[in-house]
Design a protein around this motif. Structure first.
Motif, PDB file in Angstrom:
ATOM      1  N   TYR A  57     -43.106   7.778 -72.491  1.00 41.44           N
ATOM      2  CA  TYR A  57     -42.798   6.350 -72.540  1.00 41.44           C
ATOM      3  C   TYR A  57     -41.677   5.974 -71.579  1.00 41.44           C
ATOM      4  O   TYR A  57     -40.756   6.745 -71.342  1.00 41.44           O
ATOM      5  CB  TYR A  57     -42.411   5.939 -73.961  1.00 41.44           C
ATOM      6  N   CYS A  58     -41.736   4.739 -71.072  1.00 43.34           N
ATOM      7  CA  CYS A  58     -40.709   4.235 -70.160  1.00 43.34           C
ATOM      8  C   CYS A  58     -39.452   3.847 -70.942  1.00 43.34           C
ATOM      9  O   CYS A  58     -39.469   3.749 -72.162  1.00 43.34           O
ATOM     10  CB  CYS A  58     -41.243   3.036 -69.369  1.00 43.34           C
ATOM     11  N   SER A  59     -38.397   3.588 -70.206  1.00 45.49           N
ATOM     12  CA  SER A  59     -37.123   3.229 -70.840  1.00 45.49           C
ATOM     13  C   SER A  59     -37.163   1.843 -71.482  1.00 45.49           C
ATOM     14  O   SER A  59     -36.366   1.555 -72.373  1.00 45.49           O
ATOM     15  CB  SER A  59     -35.989   3.280 -69.807  1.00 45.49           C
ATOM     16  N   LEU A  60     -38.104   0.992 -71.063  1.00 43.52           N
ATOM     17  CA  LEU A  60     -38.214  -0.339 -71.660  1.00 43.52           C
ATOM     18  C   LEU A  60     -38.932  -0.292 -73.010  1.00 43.52           C
ATOM     19  O   LEU A  60     -38.736  -1.171 -73.846  1.00 43.52           O
ATOM     20  CB  LEU A  60     -38.953  -1.293 -70.718  1.00 43.52           C
ATOM     21  N   CYS A  61     -39.761   0.708 -73.221  1.00 46.43           N
ATOM     22  CA  CYS A  61     -40.517   0.828 -74.475  1.00 46.43           C
ATOM     23  C   CYS A  61     -39.844   1.760 -75.480  1.00 46.43           C
ATOM     24  O   CYS A  61     -39.998   1.579 -76.690  1.00 46.43           O
ATOM     25  CB  CYS A  61     -41.930   1.348 -74.199  1.00 46.43           C
ATOM     26  N   PHE A  62     -39.130   2.756 -74.991  1.00 46.83           N
ATOM     27  CA  PHE A  62     -38.600   3.783 -75.877  1.00 46.83           C
ATOM     28  C   PHE A  62     -37.161   4.128 -75.501  1.00 46.83           C
ATOM     29  O   PHE A  62     -36.860   4.337 -74.338  1.00 46.83           O
ATOM     30  CB  PHE A  62     -39.476   5.042 -75.766  1.00 46.83           C
ATOM     31  N   GLY A  63     -36.293   4.164 -76.493  1.00 45.86           N
ATOM     32  CA  GLY A  63     -34.899   4.529 -76.269  1.00 45.86           C
ATOM     33  C   GLY A  63     -34.198   4.825 -77.580  1.00 45.86           C
ATOM     34  O   GLY A  63     -34.626   4.365 -78.646  1.00 45.86           O
ATOM     35  N   ASN A  64     -33.172   5.615 -77.534  1.00 42.97           N
ATOM     36  CA  ASN A  64     -32.427   6.012 -78.729  1.00 42.97           C
ATOM     37  C   ASN A  64     -33.342   6.629 -79.781  1.00 42.97           C
ATOM     38  O   ASN A  64     -33.172   6.419 -80.982  1.00 42.97           O
ATOM     39  CB  ASN A  64     -31.653   4.834 -79.330  1.00 42.97           C
ATOM     40  N   GLY A  65     -34.370   7.345 -79.325  1.00 44.40           N
ATOM     41  CA  GLY A  65     -35.265   8.054 -80.226  1.00 44.40           C
ATOM     42  C   GLY A  65     -36.286   7.204 -80.956  1.00 44.40           C
ATOM     43  O   GLY A  65     -36.934   7.682 -81.885  1.00 44.40           O
TER      44      GLY A  65
END
Length: 79
Positions: free
Chosen positions: A24-32
């Motif tokens: 996943y890209c950083s716009l869709c997925f972050g901080n787990g």
């Protein structure tokens, strides 16, 4: 799909942030976790289109790429 986000289909080479996931890209997925927690494909498509427009994409391209999201592995089951 190894070169594009499995949620929004954005090519990883165009990812504006630092990815935490291989899928996943950083716009869709972050901080787990996914940034969009819902399960409504239409709402996610609207958010994607809005984000693309805010980043300078013209309306026709944004609508087309948002429509393509339905074929992403994360959403394919729902379309």
């Amino acid at each position: 799909m190894k070169n594009a986000c499995e949620s929004c289909l954005m090519p990883f080479k165009q990812d504006p942030g630092q990815r935490e996931s291989e899928k996943y890209c950083s716009l869709c997925f972050g901080n787990g976790t996914f940034h969009y927690q819902g399960s409504d494909l239409k709402e996610f498509q609207r958010l994607c289109e809005q984000g693309m427009r805010e980043r300078g994409m013209n309306v026709f391209q944004a609508k087309f790429f948002a429509w393509l999201v339905r074929f992403a592995p994360r959403w394919k089951k729902q379309s």
